[in-house]
Design a protein around this motif. Structure first.
Motif, PDB file in Angstrom:
ATOM      1  N   ILE A  81       0.833  -1.202   0.000  1.00 23.46           N
ATOM      2  CA  ILE A  81       0.000   0.000   0.000  1.00 23.46           C
ATOM      3  C   ILE A  81       0.871   1.257   0.000  1.00 23.46           C
ATOM      4  O   ILE A  81       0.586   2.240  -0.705  1.00 23.46           O
ATOM      5  CB  ILE A  81      -0.941  -0.002   1.219  1.00 23.46           C
ATOM      6  CG1 ILE A  81      -2.025  -1.088   1.070  1.00 23.46           C
ATOM      7  CG2 ILE A  81      -1.575   1.362   1.429  1.00 23.46           C
ATOM      8  CD1 ILE A  81      -3.019  -0.835  -0.035  1.00 23.46           C
ATOM      9  N   LEU A  82       1.944   1.255   0.775  1.00 23.02           N
ATOM     10  CA  LEU A  82       2.848   2.406   0.799  1.00 23.02           C
ATOM     11  C   LEU A  82       3.515   2.614  -0.566  1.00 23.02           C
ATOM     12  O   LEU A  82       3.667   3.757  -1.029  1.00 23.02           O
ATOM     13  CB  LEU A  82       3.913   2.224   1.879  1.00 23.02           C
ATOM     14  CG  LEU A  82       3.435   2.349   3.331  1.00 23.02           C
ATOM     15  CD1 LEU A  82       4.556   1.952   4.292  1.00 23.02           C
ATOM     16  CD2 LEU A  82       2.971   3.761   3.634  1.00 23.02           C
ATOM     17  N   ALA A  83       3.923   1.521  -1.198  1.00 25.04           N
ATOM     18  CA  ALA A  83       4.523   1.631  -2.531  1.00 25.04           C
ATOM     19  C   ALA A  83       3.497   2.169  -3.531  1.00 25.04           C
ATOM     20  O   ALA A  83       3.822   3.011  -4.382  1.00 25.04           O
ATOM     21  CB  ALA A  83       5.045   0.268  -2.977  1.00 25.04           C
ATOM     22  N   GLU A  84       2.267   1.694  -3.426  1.00 24.45           N
ATOM     23  CA  GLU A  84       1.201   2.190  -4.306  1.00 24.45           C
ATOM     24  C   GLU A  84       0.983   3.684  -4.101  1.00 24.45           C
ATOM     25  O   GLU A  84       0.852   4.449  -5.069  1.00 24.45           O
ATOM     26  CB  GLU A  84      -0.093   1.434  -4.024  1.00 24.45           C
ATOM     27  CG  GLU A  84      -1.278   1.930  -4.838  1.00 24.45           C
ATOM     28  CD  GLU A  84      -2.557   1.171  -4.523  1.00 24.45           C
ATOM     29  OE1 GLU A  84      -3.610   1.544  -5.081  1.00 24.45           O
ATOM     30  OE2 GLU A  84      -2.516   0.223  -3.717  1.00 24.45           O
ATOM     31  N   ALA A  85       0.959   4.122  -2.842  1.00 24.97           N
ATOM     32  CA  ALA A  85       0.747   5.537  -2.539  1.00 24.97           C
ATOM     33  C   ALA A  85       1.878   6.393  -3.110  1.00 24.97           C
ATOM     34  O   ALA A  85       1.651   7.520  -3.568  1.00 24.97           O
ATOM     35  CB  ALA A  85       0.646   5.739  -1.027  1.00 24.97           C
ATOM     36  N   ALA A  86       3.103   5.865  -3.089  1.00 23.84           N
ATOM     37  CA  ALA A  86       4.238   6.607  -3.625  1.00 23.84           C
ATOM     38  C   ALA A  86       4.114   6.822  -5.131  1.00 23.84           C
ATOM     39  O   ALA A  86       4.557   7.847  -5.662  1.00 23.84           O
ATOM     40  CB  ALA A  86       5.539   5.861  -3.303  1.00 23.84           C
ATOM     41  N   VAL A  87       3.501   5.872  -5.828  1.00 22.27           N
ATOM     42  CA  VAL A  87       3.305   6.011  -7.269  1.00 22.27           C
ATOM     43  C   VAL A  87       2.096   6.901  -7.576  1.00 22.27           C
ATOM     44  O   VAL A  87       2.151   7.795  -8.428  1.00 22.27           O
ATOM     45  CB  VAL A  87       3.130   4.622  -7.929  1.00 22.27           C
ATOM     46  CG1 VAL A  87       2.806   4.769  -9.410  1.00 22.27           C
ATOM     47  CG2 VAL A  87       4.381   3.774  -7.733  1.00 22.27           C
ATOM     48  N   LEU A  88       0.991   6.685  -6.846  1.00 21.68           N
ATOM     49  CA  LEU A  88      -0.240   7.419  -7.130  1.00 21.68           C
ATOM     50  C   LEU A  88      -0.095   8.921  -6.912  1.00 21.68           C
ATOM     51  O   LEU A  88      -0.789   9.707  -7.556  1.00 21.68           O
ATOM     52  CB  LEU A  88      -1.387   6.882  -6.265  1.00 21.68           C
ATOM     53  CG  LEU A  88      -1.984   5.539  -6.682  1.00 21.68           C
ATOM     54  CD1 LEU A  88      -3.107   5.143  -5.739  1.00 21.68           C
ATOM     55  CD2 LEU A  88      -2.497   5.597  -8.112  1.00 21.68           C
ATOM     56  N   GLN A  89       0.773   9.332  -6.012  1.00 26.05           N
ATOM     57  CA  GLN A  89       0.931  10.768  -5.778  1.00 26.05           C
ATOM     58  C   GLN A  89       1.500  11.485  -6.991  1.00 26.05           C
ATOM     59  O   GLN A  89       1.407  12.712  -7.106  1.00 26.05           O
ATOM     60  CB  GLN A  89       1.821  11.019  -4.567  1.00 26.05           C
ATOM     61  CG  GLN A  89       3.262  10.589  -4.719  1.00 26.05           C
ATOM     62  CD  GLN A  89       4.063  10.754  -3.450  1.00 26.05           C
ATOM     63  OE1 GLN A  89       3.602  11.331  -2.484  1.00 26.05           O
ATOM     64  NE2 GLN A  89       5.280  10.227  -3.442  1.00 26.05           N
ATOM     65  N   VAL A  90       2.044  10.710  -7.929  1.00 25.88           N
ATOM     66  CA  VAL A  90       2.566  11.278  -9.168  1.00 25.88           C
ATOM     67  C   VAL A  90       1.589  11.062 -10.324  1.00 25.88           C
ATOM     68  O   VAL A  90       1.336  11.969 -11.118  1.00 25.88           O
ATOM     69  CB  VAL A  90       3.937  10.666  -9.519  1.00 25.88           C
ATOM     70  CG1 VAL A  90       4.461  11.220 -10.843  1.00 25.88           C
ATOM     71  CG2 VAL A  90       4.929  10.937  -8.401  1.00 25.88           C
ATOM     72  N   THR A  91       1.027   9.872 -10.414  1.00 27.98           N
ATOM     73  CA  THR A  91       0.150   9.556 -11.551  1.00 27.98           C
ATOM     74  C   THR A  91      -1.276  10.037 -11.349  1.00 27.98           C
ATOM     75  O   THR A  91      -2.005  10.252 -12.313  1.00 27.98           O
ATOM     76  CB  THR A  91       0.136   8.043 -11.806  1.00 27.98           C
ATOM     77  OG1 THR A  91      -0.381   7.357 -10.648  1.00 27.98           O
ATOM     78  CG2 THR A  91       1.526   7.532 -12.108  1.00 27.98           C
ATOM     79  N   SER A  92      -1.718  10.174 -10.097  1.00 28.09           N
ATOM     80  CA  SER A  92      -3.078  10.649  -9.789  1.00 28.09           C
ATOM     81  C   SER A  92      -2.952  11.776  -8.773  1.00 28.09           C
ATOM     82  O   SER A  92      -3.193  11.586  -7.588  1.00 28.09           O
ATOM     83  CB  SER A  92      -3.938   9.512  -9.239  1.00 28.09           C
ATOM     84  OG  SER A  92      -4.143   8.506 -10.203  1.00 28.09           O
ATOM     85  N   TYR A  93      -2.577  12.936  -9.268  1.00 29.48           N
ATOM     86  CA  TYR A  93      -2.216  14.036  -8.380  1.00 29.48           C
ATOM     87  C   TYR A  93      -3.385  14.961  -8.034  1.00 29.48           C
ATOM     88  O   TYR A  93      -3.200  15.946  -7.331  1.00 29.48           O
ATOM     89  CB  TYR A  93      -1.107  14.866  -9.028  1.00 29.48           C
ATOM     90  CG  TYR A  93      -1.379  15.247 -10.468  1.00 29.48           C
ATOM     91  CD1 TYR A  93      -2.163  16.355 -10.781  1.00 29.48           C
ATOM     92  CD2 TYR A  93      -0.864  14.486 -11.506  1.00 29.48           C
ATOM     93  CE1 TYR A  93      -2.424  16.688 -12.084  1.00 29.48           C
ATOM     94  CE2 TYR A  93      -1.120  14.815 -12.817  1.00 29.48           C
ATOM     95  CZ  TYR A  93      -1.894  15.927 -13.115  1.00 29.48           C
ATOM     96  OH  TYR A  93      -2.160  16.249 -14.416  1.00 29.48           O
ATOM     97  N   THR A  94      -4.594  14.671  -8.536  1.00 31.67           N
ATOM     98  CA  THR A  94      -5.761  15.487  -8.238  1.00 31.67           C
ATOM     99  C   THR A  94      -6.840  14.607  -7.620  1.00 31.67           C
ATOM    100  O   THR A  94      -7.268  13.644  -8.248  1.00 31.67           O
ATOM    101  CB  THR A  94      -6.316  16.142  -9.509  1.00 31.67           C
ATOM    102  OG1 THR A  94      -5.280  16.921 -10.126  1.00 31.67           O
ATOM    103  CG2 THR A  94      -7.475  17.043  -9.187  1.00 31.67           C
ATOM    104  N   PRO A  95      -7.304  14.922  -6.411  1.00 31.32           N
ATOM    105  CA  PRO A  95      -6.854  15.993  -5.528  1.00 31.32           C
ATOM    106  C   PRO A  95      -5.490  15.659  -4.919  1.00 31.32           C
ATOM    107  O   PRO A  95      -5.070  14.501  -4.942  1.00 31.32           O
ATOM    108  CB  PRO A  95      -7.935  16.041  -4.445  1.00 31.32           C
ATOM    109  CG  PRO A  95      -8.473  14.653  -4.409  1.00 31.32           C
ATOM    110  CD  PRO A  95      -8.421  14.140  -5.815  1.00 31.32           C
ATOM    111  N   PRO A  96      -4.809  16.646  -4.322  1.00 27.19           N
ATOM    112  CA  PRO A  96      -3.444  16.407  -3.833  1.00 27.19           C
ATOM    113  C   PRO A  96      -3.361  15.412  -2.686  1.00 27.19           C
ATOM    114  O   PRO A  96      -2.296  14.854  -2.436  1.00 27.19           O
ATOM    115  CB  PRO A  96      -2.977  17.806  -3.394  1.00 27.19           C
ATOM    116  CG  PRO A  96      -4.229  18.599  -3.218  1.00 27.19           C
ATOM    117  CD  PRO A  96      -5.211  18.058  -4.208  1.00 27.19           C
TER     118      PRO A  96
END
Length: 547
Positions: free
Chosen positions: A299-314
């Motif tokens: 889950i942490l690894a997923e969150a690290a990727v999603l903050q770049v690929t799905s940046y809206t909302p922040p």
């Protein structure tokens, strides 16, 4: 705390916090036009890719569309749908922790954290949130399979068909992928990683194959009927013929350059794991703890990727806090001299969560307590000059901002219980009073490139069916040059009776500037009014064009 009291408290907390939005009036939400129109079209029998284009999966709109069928196509129906989505997400997270036999005190605190940090402030359906909810349901099913003895006796007979849990996990992972590619793809890898750890612990690898097979088969069953309708063109953002929006370097730069919480959790989990599992024998003796550890790292690894690929909302990726909190305390609990299930400690943990995330609920408490509104930044010459942190800087545009107390309901059924700036409401009424709209008889050809998509019910107008034209007009994100050319061709041919165009000069082609240029040449602008947006940075104008 007794088991039944803990369970009731968790469920009650999930239900109460999810239902809060039903009892308040809400301001018009930026970008909610997409949720409304997709759900409305599906409720009328249209399908993504066959009847309209969209670089997202249609599953995003399924729950809102069902609620439109049940309660009508008002904007506020989307809030009702999100209440249901939030309840499902909370119960799924709770089910994951129960399957992993997480300490009851830690579980209650973790559920509290999940609600206040992730689901409570999500009042509207949005694809970046729904994709995670479907993932949570998939993981809940997956862990029901992996930990069958954690299932209540009331559903014990289902354990005899344990493979159905894996098929259900594959189905909802497919739903997640068909909501949004990046989140759904990462959900698949998180599930496979968890199953891989399970296979290593127990020497059983068939579950991994059954899950992956279910995912692929169910995905193909949904995708194949749409291949002839341009699915391959729309559902591949980041591949040819479109350009990529992200790279491995972007992810690494965001992770090492910021991501303080994610890195802190990674460090703490690694440190506690070394202390807790001092040998391989100790590690294998705690299979559920290891599964929780593997799931949390995923889950942490997923969150690290999603903050770049799905940046809206922040704050789209902050679901990781709840998993990290549960994992860290579960690793720490055996090392402590006290039992975290004691009622007093459970209450301290829960109160600490509320204190930690007070920013979420404090603003609502201010409303109920009647706190004074923030002072305007423009200083009145007749009043005592007062400078504080809210007005020490003066923006030249501040005087043109619309205070919250000047947001009103426009009175049209589709916008019931939704407030908007008074100039927006006035502009809608002027539009509804034009001869063209009053005499349209539902046959108008309208291009609505604005956030006021519920006007499709109020005017009404024909919902065009064209798989080559999208619902989302953000050039380079929701549509591309091919679609812009199509719109400009129709504008040159004066195909539309009425065009609503939202001009947002500070947003990069959120509505294509080139389309507006064509409108200026070939149509007559008859009106303009404020768009229903907050904030000076993204303030816009809705322009009304006729032949």
């Amino acid at each position: 705390m007794p088991r039944y009291l803990t369970a009731k408290a968790e469920v009650l907390l999930i239900l109460v916090l999810a239902c809060v939005p039903l009892f308040i009036h809400l301001p018009y939400r930026v970008n909610i036009f997409l949720s409304w129109e997709g759900a409305y079209r599906i409720s009328k029998g249209q399908l993504p890719f066959r009847d309209f284009g969209m670089p997202l999966g249609g599953v995003y709109w399924v729950i809102p569309a069902v609620f439109f069928k049940l309660f009508g196509p008002q904007l506020f129906t989307l809030v009702k749908a999100q209440v249901f989505i939030n309840i499902i997400s909370g119960l799924s997270f709770r089910s994951i922790l129960r399957s992993l036999s997480v300490n009851k005190g830690i579980r209650l605190a973790s559920v509290t954290l999940f609600c206040v940090s992730y689901s409570f402030f999500n009042f509207w359906p949005w694809y970046n949130h729904s994709v995670i909810v479907f993932e949570l349901v998939a993981l809940a099913f997956l862990l029901q399979y992996l930990c069958p003895d954690a299932v209540d006796e009331a559903v014990g007979r289902r354990v005899k068909r344990r493979w159905l849990w894996l098929v259900g996990a594959g189905l909802f992972t497919a739903f997640s992928f068909l909501t949004k590619q990046d989140g759904g793809g990462l959900a698949f890898f998180v599930a496979c990683g968890t199953l891989g750890v399970y296979g290593w612990l127990y020497g059983r690898w068939k579950p991994l194959l059954l899950f992956a097979g279910s995912f692929v088969v169910l995905l193909l069953l949904v995708i194949l009927p749409f291949l002839s309708h341009g699915f391959g063109y729309w559902f591949n953002h980041g591949q040819a013929p479109h350009s990529s929006r992200v790279s491995g370097f972007d992810i690494a730069a965001e992770f090492f350059g910021s991501s303080q919480w994610i890195k802190f959790y990674f460090f703490l989990i690694l440190f506690l794991s070394v202390v807790r599992y001092r040998s391989l024998a100790i590690l294998k003796a705690d299979p559920r703890g290891v599964l929780l550890l593997a799931l949390t790292v995923g889950i942490l690894a997923e969150a690290a990727v999603l903050q770049v690929t799905s940046y809206t909302p922040p704050d789209n990726n902050i679901f990781f806090h709840s998993f990290a909190f549960a994992c860290i305390l579960s690793l720490l609990a055996p090392l402590l001299p006290v039992n975290l299930e004691r009622p007093g400690l459970t209450l301290v943990l829960t109160a600490g969560i509320l204190f930690w995330w007070s920013g979420v609920w404090w603003k609502y408490m201010q409303r109920f307590a009647g706190a004074p509104a923030v002072k305007a930044a423009v200083v009145s010459p007749k009043a005592e000059n007062m400078v504080n942190k809210d007005n020490y800087m003066i923006n030249a545009d501040t005087a043109r901002d619309i205070p919250t107390d000047q947001w009103v309901e426009c009175g049209l059924p589709a916008f019931h219980k939704i407030t908007m700036p008074a100039p927006t409401a006035d502009g809608i009424h002027r539009l509804m009073g034009t001869d063209l709209v009053r005499k349209g008889n539902g046959n108008l050809k309208v291009l609505n490139m604005s956030e006021l998509t519920p006007l499709a019910v109020e005017i009404p107008y024909v919902l065009e069916r064209n798989p080559g034209l999208p619902l989302w007009y953000h050039l380079g994100v929701g549509m591309f040059n091919r679609q812009a050319d199509s719109f400009e061709t129709r504008i040159r041919q004066r195909y539309y009776d009425l065009v609503l165009f939202e001009y947002l000069p500070t947003l990069n082609n959120f509505y294509p500037f080139r389309v507006r240029d064509s409108l200026k040449l070939h149509y007559r602008q008859v009106d303009s009014f404020m768009a229903p947006r907050r904030g000076l940075e993204t303030k816009g104008t809705i322009e009304v064009y006729m032949r």
